[in-house]
Scaffold this active site. Structure first.
Site, PDB file in Angstrom:
ATOM      1  N   ARG A  14      68.939  63.038  19.706  1.00  0.00           N
ATOM      2  CA  ARG A  14      67.976  63.802  20.527  1.00  0.00           C
ATOM      3  C   ARG A  14      66.619  62.841  20.609  1.00  0.00           C
ATOM      4  NH1 ARG A  14      62.804  65.289  20.233  1.00  0.00           N
ATOM      5  NH2 ARG A  14      62.751  65.290  18.087  1.00  0.00           N
ATOM      6  N   ASP A  15      65.824  62.706  19.771  1.00  0.00           N
ATOM      7  CA  ASP A  15      64.600  61.875  19.730  1.00  0.00           C
ATOM      8  C   ASP A  15      64.877  60.530  20.169  1.00  0.00           C
ATOM      9  OD1 ASP A  15      62.101  61.094  19.445  1.00  0.00           O
ATOM     10  OD2 ASP A  15      61.528  62.262  17.774  1.00  0.00           O
ATOM     11  N   HIS A 206      58.698  63.827   9.499  1.00  0.00           N
ATOM     12  CA  HIS A 206      59.074  63.204  10.551  1.00  0.00           C
ATOM     13  C   HIS A 206      58.061  62.144  11.136  1.00  0.00           C
ATOM     14  CE1 HIS A 206      61.062  63.643  14.962  1.00  0.00           C
ATOM     15  NE2 HIS A 206      60.019  63.216  14.979  1.00  0.00           N
ATOM     16  N   HIS A 208      57.582  58.510  12.912  1.00  0.00           N
ATOM     17  CA  HIS A 208      57.662  57.559  13.955  1.00  0.00           C
ATOM     18  C   HIS A 208      57.056  56.336  12.994  1.00  0.00           C
ATOM     19  CE1 HIS A 208      59.473  59.523  17.499  1.00  0.00           C
ATOM     20  NE2 HIS A 208      59.011  60.675  16.722  1.00  0.00           N
ATOM     21  N   CYS A 239      58.559  59.748  22.062  1.00  0.00           N
ATOM     22  CA  CYS A 239      58.372  60.856  22.819  1.00  0.00           C
ATOM     23  C   CYS A 239      57.517  60.598  24.425  1.00  0.00           C
ATOM     24  CB  CYS A 239      57.175  61.921  22.593  1.00  0.00           C
ATOM     25  SG  CYS A 239      57.096  63.284  23.424  1.00  0.00           S
ATOM     26  N   ASN A 248      61.497  56.556  15.759  1.00  0.00           N
ATOM     27  CA  ASN A 248      61.592  57.307  14.559  1.00  0.00           C
ATOM     28  C   ASN A 248      61.925  56.134  13.394  1.00  0.00           C
ATOM     29  OD1 ASN A 248      62.142  59.478  16.334  1.00  0.00           O
ATOM     30  ND2 ASN A 248      61.672  60.334  14.580  1.00  0.00           N
TER      31      ASN A 248
HETATM   32  P1  HMG Z   1      56.834  74.199  32.874  1.00  0.00           P
HETATM   33  O1  HMG Z   1      56.907  73.423  34.052  1.00  0.00           O
HETATM   34  O2  HMG Z   1      55.509  74.736  32.287  1.00  0.00           O
HETATM   35  O3  HMG Z   1      57.911  75.729  32.810  1.00  0.00           O
HETATM   36  O4  HMG Z   1      57.337  73.244  31.748  1.00  0.00           O
HETATM   37  P2  HMG Z   1      58.031  76.819  33.660  1.00  0.00           P
HETATM   38  O5  HMG Z   1      58.435  77.737  32.961  1.00  0.00           O
HETATM   39  O6  HMG Z   1      56.853  76.904  34.670  1.00  0.00           O
HETATM   40  O7  HMG Z   1      59.346  76.228  34.503  1.00  0.00           O
HETATM   41  C1  HMG Z   1      59.095  75.071  35.374  1.00  0.00           C
HETATM   42  C2  HMG Z   1      60.641  74.731  36.027  1.00  0.00           C
HETATM   43  O8  HMG Z   1      61.459  74.120  34.722  1.00  0.00           O
HETATM   44  C3  HMG Z   1      61.627  75.861  36.456  1.00  0.00           C
HETATM   45  O9  HMG Z   1      62.593  75.438  37.371  1.00  0.00           O
HETATM   46  C4  HMG Z   1      62.248  76.536  35.149  1.00  0.00           C
HETATM   47  O10 HMG Z   1      63.441  77.095  35.587  1.00  0.00           O
HETATM   48  C5  HMG Z   1      62.610  75.032  34.531  1.00  0.00           C
HETATM   49  P3  HMG Z   1      62.137  75.184  38.985  1.00  0.00           P
HETATM   50  O11 HMG Z   1      62.025  76.621  39.334  1.00  0.00           O
HETATM   51  O12 HMG Z   1      60.865  74.369  39.360  1.00  0.00           O
HETATM   52  O13 HMG Z   1      63.466  74.500  39.297  1.00  0.00           O
HETATM   53  N1  HMG Z   1      62.502  75.450  33.119  1.00  0.00           N
HETATM   54  C6  HMG Z   1      63.895  74.726  32.291  1.00  0.00           C
HETATM   55  N2  HMG Z   1      64.923  74.400  32.594  1.00  0.00           N
HETATM   56  C7  HMG Z   1      65.800  73.809  31.751  1.00  0.00           C
HETATM   57  N3  HMG Z   1      65.470  74.294  30.612  1.00  0.00           N
HETATM   58  C8  HMG Z   1      64.460  74.882  29.917  1.00  0.00           C
HETATM   59  C9  HMG Z   1      63.410  75.311  31.063  1.00  0.00           C
HETATM   60  N4  HMG Z   1      62.065  75.763  31.084  1.00  0.00           N
HETATM   61  C10 HMG Z   1      61.672  75.767  32.273  1.00  0.00           C
HETATM   62  N5  HMG Z   1      64.204  75.259  28.789  1.00  0.00           N
HETATM   63  C11 HMG Z   1      58.600  73.064  29.717  1.00  0.00           C
HETATM   64  C12 HMG Z   1      57.324  73.877  30.305  1.00  0.00           C
HETATM   65  C13 HMG Z   1      58.174  73.546  28.118  1.00  0.00           C
HETATM   66  C14 HMG Z   1      59.888  73.508  30.050  1.00  0.00           C
HETATM   67  C15 HMG Z   1      58.400  71.667  29.860  1.00  0.00           C
HETATM   68  O14 HMG Z   1      56.988  71.309  29.727  1.00  0.00           O
HETATM   69  C16 HMG Z   1      59.342  70.828  29.210  1.00  0.00           C
HETATM   70  O15 HMG Z   1      60.651  70.866  29.294  1.00  0.00           O
HETATM   71  N6  HMG Z   1      59.009  69.860  28.377  1.00  0.00           N
HETATM   72  C17 HMG Z   1      59.869  68.942  27.512  1.00  0.00           C
HETATM   73  C18 HMG Z   1      59.007  68.429  26.497  1.00  0.00           C
HETATM   74  C19 HMG Z   1      59.859  67.443  25.711  1.00  0.00           C
HETATM   75  O16 HMG Z   1      61.040  67.931  25.705  1.00  0.00           O
HETATM   76  N7  HMG Z   1      59.412  66.894  24.972  1.00  0.00           N
HETATM   77  C20 HMG Z   1      60.092  66.028  23.975  1.00  0.00           C
HETATM   78  C21 HMG Z   1      60.616  66.753  22.599  1.00  0.00           C
HETATM   79  S1  HMG Z   1      59.364  66.891  21.809  1.00  0.00           S
HETATM   80  C22 HMG Z   1      59.285  65.589  20.783  1.00  0.00           C
HETATM   81  O17 HMG Z   1      59.797  64.661  20.829  1.00  0.00           O
HETATM   82  C23 HMG Z   1      58.387  65.622  19.289  1.00  0.00           C
HETATM   83  C24 HMG Z   1      59.407  65.743  18.110  1.00  0.00           C
HETATM   84  O18 HMG Z   1      60.149  64.532  18.128  1.00  0.00           O
HETATM   85  C25 HMG Z   1      58.166  65.706  16.882  1.00  0.00           C
HETATM   86  C26 HMG Z   1      57.081  64.477  17.051  1.00  0.00           C
HETATM   87  O19 HMG Z   1      57.581  63.396  16.789  1.00  0.00           O
HETATM   88  O20 HMG Z   1      56.066  64.817  17.244  1.00  0.00           O
HETATM   89  C27 HMG Z   1      60.105  67.009  18.207  1.00  0.00           C
HETATM   90 MG    MG Z   2      59.746  62.893  17.288  1.00  0.00          MG
END
Ligand code: HMG
Ligand code: MG
Length: 303
Positions: A14-15, A206, A208, A239, A248
């Site tokens: 994933r990450d 966690h 990085h 990210c 990481n």
């Molecule tokens: P948004 O645009 O505010 O969401 O995004 P929305 O509810 O307004 O929906 C907009 C569109 O997205 C719609 O589609 C929804 O259907 C679709 P459209 O009508 O435009 O075709 N949608 C989705 N589709 C699939 N799956 C879903 C989903 N939700 C809405 N779950 C949202 C908000 C959270 C969805 C967006 O900002 C997003 O997907 N962000 C992803 C961020 C991400 O994955 N970041 C990386 C992971 S976090 C990380 O790496 C940190 C971590 O490792 C710890 C660390 O190191 O800090 C965990």
């Molecule tokens: Mg991370």
């Protein structure tokens, strides 16, 4: 008092892969997971159910989950930022889901397009529905040791989010150094705040490794008794919404360190190095893991 056993949550699929620009095929992702579980990884963060427009590399989450030959004793977790993500995730029978918030307002906006408070309101029904389905919920608190947009993040800000996460019922609190700027005392200070609200076995680190501090931070946390850490095969990761965030801490490096300290992980280092070599080959580059590189070089000399 150092723990005698440490649980590593392998976040490479994933990450590790989410930040890769070139598409990695579903079959290659599944092969990576198979190799990781064969190496003894018992906790694997397999994919995300996020918007494919935001993170295209994770668009095949359902296919990845469907294609894994599940191994008894292995737990598979997935990221679910909202109800849409949770519903899609539950259909794939994860053992655990992850809601991911941030200790920094600016990062919350960049990563999940809402404020910290709004994110908690989005997570509330996710936690309730996951529990109703019998699925454990882990929370990640990003930018706990620093933010690419906001700079310094204080332990108070970490604790504030830990309290909010606890109030909505998450089971586990992961403290994340998204951009790898933390150093051991600061890492401890952040985890101490999470430990005020969650039991020891439900707090994890966690880290990085952007600034090369991750192993030192892990050691500092081990000395507090913390015994769950996220790590990523071959040091992959980052990210897409955290500028300058690199991989990481590499699973191979952490397993090498723990093995040297006599701390059990249940992971076979040789098989792990093979898994790191495999995914690095898929990505067309050498593993970032120092231990992985050294062990591969040693094999080459022996051959
Ligand atoms: P948004 O645009 O505010 O969401 O995004 P929305 O509810 O307004 O929906 C907009 C569109 O997205 C719609 O589609 C929804 O259907 C679709 P459209 O009508 O435009 O075709 N949608 C989705 N589709 C699939 N799956 C879903 C989903 N939700 C809405 N779950 C949202 C908000 C959270 C969805 C967006 O900002 C997003 O997907 N962000 C992803 C961020 C991400 O994955 N970041 C990386 C992971 S976090 C990380 O790496 C940190 C971590 O490792 C710890 C660390 O190191 O800090 C965990
Ligand atoms: Mg991370």
């Amino acid at each position: 008092m150092l723990p005698t056993h440490v649980t590593l949550v392998e976040v490479g699929p994933r990450d590790g892969l989410q930040n890769e620009a070139a598409p990695v095929s579903t079959a290659q992702k599944i092969e990576l997971i198979h190799r990781l579980q064969a190496a003894g990884c018992r906790e694997i963060e397999a994919t995300s159910f996020v918007s494919p427009k935001w993170v295209p590399q994770m668009a095949d989450g359902a296919a990845v989950m469907a294609g894994i030959e599940r191994q008894a004793g292995v737990r598979y977790s997935v990221l679910t930022p909202n109800m849409k993500g949770l519903e899609a995730a539950l259909a794939t029978r994860p053992d655990e889901v992850v809601v991911f918030g941030a200790a920094s307002e600016a990062f919350s906006q960049k990563n999940i397009n809402c404020s910290i408070e709004e994110s908690i309101e989005r997570f509330r029904p996710v936690v309730a529905a996951a529990h109703e389905a019998g699925v454990k919920v882990r929370a990640a608190i990003s930018c706990a040791l620093g933010c690419p947009y906001q700079g310094e993040v204080s332990p108070d800000e970490v604790e504030r989010v830990a309290v909010l996460m606890k109030a909505i019922g998450v089971d586990h609190c992961g403290v994340a150094d998204t951009i790898g700027v933390g150093t051991p005392r600061r890492a401890r200070a952040a985890l101490e705040r999470a430990l005020k609200h969650f039991p020891l076995h439900e707090v994890s680190g966690h880290f990085h490794d952007t600034y090369g501090q991750a192993l030192a931070n892990i050691l500092a946390c081990l000395e507090m008794g913390v015994h769950v850490f996220d790590t990523s095969i071959a040091g992959l990761g980052g990210c897409p919404y955290a500028k300058g965030a690199t991989g990481n801490v590499a699973t191979e490096d952490v397993v090498f360190m723990l093995r040297g300290m006599g701390i059990e992980t249940g992971i076979d280092l040789d098989a792990l190095v093979d898994a790191g070599g495999y995914i690095s080959g898929v990505l067309g580059r050498a593993p970032v893991s120092r231990a992985g590189k050294a062990l591969l070089a040693k094999r080459g000399q022996a051959a």
